[in-house]
Design a protein around this motif. Structure first.
Motif, PDB file in Angstrom:
ATOM      1  N   GLN A  49       0.826  -1.209   0.000  1.00  0.00           N
ATOM      2  CA  GLN A  49       0.000   0.000   0.000  1.00  0.00           C
ATOM      3  C   GLN A  49       0.862   1.261   0.000  1.00  0.00           C
ATOM      4  N   TRP A 184     -12.697   1.708  -3.347  1.00  0.00           N
ATOM      5  CA  TRP A 184     -13.534   0.980  -2.387  1.00  0.00           C
ATOM      6  C   TRP A 184     -12.710   0.032  -1.509  1.00  0.00           C
ATOM      7  N   LEU A 185     -11.457  -0.284  -1.940  1.00  0.00           N
ATOM      8  CA  LEU A 185     -10.602  -1.156  -1.135  1.00  0.00           C
ATOM      9  C   LEU A 185      -9.626  -0.385  -0.239  1.00  0.00           C
ATOM     10  N   GLU A 186      -9.476   0.912  -0.486  1.00  0.00           N
ATOM     11  CA  GLU A 186      -8.496   1.696   0.264  1.00  0.00           C
ATOM     12  C   GLU A 186      -8.731   1.667   1.776  1.00  0.00           C
ATOM     13  N   THR A 188      -9.973  -0.688   3.585  1.00  0.00           N
ATOM     14  CA  THR A 188      -9.554  -2.002   4.087  1.00  0.00           C
ATOM     15  C   THR A 188      -8.039  -2.079   4.191  1.00  0.00           C
ATOM     16  N   PHE A 189      -7.339  -1.631   3.130  1.00  0.00           N
ATOM     17  CA  PHE A 189      -5.882  -1.639   3.152  1.00  0.00           C
ATOM     18  C   PHE A 189      -5.358  -0.732   4.260  1.00  0.00           C
ATOM     19  N   ARG A 191      -6.768   0.003   7.115  1.00  0.00           N
ATOM     20  CA  ARG A 191      -6.956  -0.605   8.435  1.00  0.00           C
ATOM     21  C   ARG A 191      -5.983  -1.756   8.657  1.00  0.00           C
ATOM     22  N   ILE A 192      -5.703  -2.505   7.589  1.00  0.00           N
ATOM     23  CA  ILE A 192      -4.701  -3.572   7.722  1.00  0.00           C
ATOM     24  C   ILE A 192      -3.336  -2.967   8.014  1.00  0.00           C
TER      25      ILE A 192
END
Length: 301
Positions: A49, A184-186, A188-189, A191-192
């Motif tokens: 990321q 829409w995936l940012e 999630t990345f 938070r990981i």
């Protein structure tokens, strides 16, 4: 800028991991699986990321890239040379050095990103992203090499199986190809990535034992001197040699004086080396960053 305030979250998470592991039921049996989760999943996602987030403008930043890579090579060479230093080298155990050499040249990417944004805003963030993108492959390969060589596990095999190097190469390839993480995936990345920082630092604290530092004081002194004194001085000389502009000079000097990477502990522990010793140096490096950052950005700049 208050560097102690900037570094306090990292230091407090290391301390939290140490106290939780020592004084609660969440002992080493809990933290060993956490180390595996961080090493094989959370940190690789964070690296990917961080590299993909901002486009790499290689042409406009060629001077900064050249200075950053030469600084990295110099730091790696200094770290590898410690066993041959006068007076200090004879007190250095070869296996301890193989596992801990990475402390001298690796860096905390989260602090790098936060510091660059505070120092130079958006341009600073873009420049530090370029440095991270070109430096991480070099640093990770250099971190794995002495451990693989000393353990006779095969350097190429260790590289191909190292999730941090795989994530870095994939991130660089995606960045140069113009690919980005879907909007829409940012979250999630993100938070990981946040989880990797918190759990990685707490795992370092959980594995920390200050006793080994006392038994290998010469090695710790040499590696931390490289990280927090010799590399900033090298960066200063390279900034003048490459005639970097003020913003690039500021970013390079900040990059040179960062605390070492919290993942140093995870990498050493997962490859079978003295993780508690490396965790102790990660803690000391975080504290020393309070002095080395003002030194690089104040006195040198």
């Amino acid at each position: 800028m208050n560097y102690a305030q900037l570094l306090f979250p990292d230091f407090s998470l290391i301390l939290c991991g140490y106290l939780v592991c020592r004084y609660t039921a969440l002992d080493r049996s809990v933290w060993e699986p956490v180390e595996g989760l961080v090493y094989y999943f959370l940190f690789p996602v964070l690296l990917f990321q961080s590299i993909v987030r901002n486009p790499l403008d290689l042409a406009a930043t060629s001077g900064l890239i050249g200075a950053g890579l030469l600084m990295g090579v110099a730091g790696i060479a200094l770290a590898y040379s410690v066993p041959w230093w006068p007076w200090i080298g004879r007190h250095v155990d070869a296996r301890e050095h193989a596992g801990a050499a990475q402390v001298a040249f690796r860096f905390n990417s989260f602090i790098a990103l936060a510091l660059a944004e505070r120092l130079a805003g958006g341009p600073g963030l873009a420049l530090i992203a370029v440095l991270i993108g070109v430096s991480v492959p070099l640093y990770n390969v250099a971190a794995v090499w002495p451990m693989a060589r000393h353990a006779n596990t095969g350097f190429l095999r260790a590289l191909l199986r190292n999730p941090l190097i795989i994530a870095t190469l994939l991130g660089l390839a995606a960045n140069l190809a113009g690919l980005r993480i879907p909007v829409w995936l940012e979250p999630t990345f993100g938070r990981i990535g946040g989880a990797s920082l918190a759990l990685g630092l707490m795992a370092a604290g959980a594995g920390m034992q200050l006793g080994p530092l006392g038994r290998a004081k010469a090695l710790a002194f040499a590696l931390l001197s490289i990280r927090h004194l010799l590399i900033p001085l090298t960066a200063f000389g390279l900034a003048r040699l490459f005639r970097l502009d003020p913003v690039q000079t500021t970013v390079l000097l900040a990059f040179s004086a960062l605390p070492t990477a919290s993942s140093c502990y995870v990498l050493a522990a997962r490859m079978g080396y003295n993780g508690p010793y490396v965790a102790g140096m990660v803690t000391l490096s975080t504290v020393l960053g309070v002095a080395s950052l003002p030194f690089a950005l104040g006195l040198l700049r």
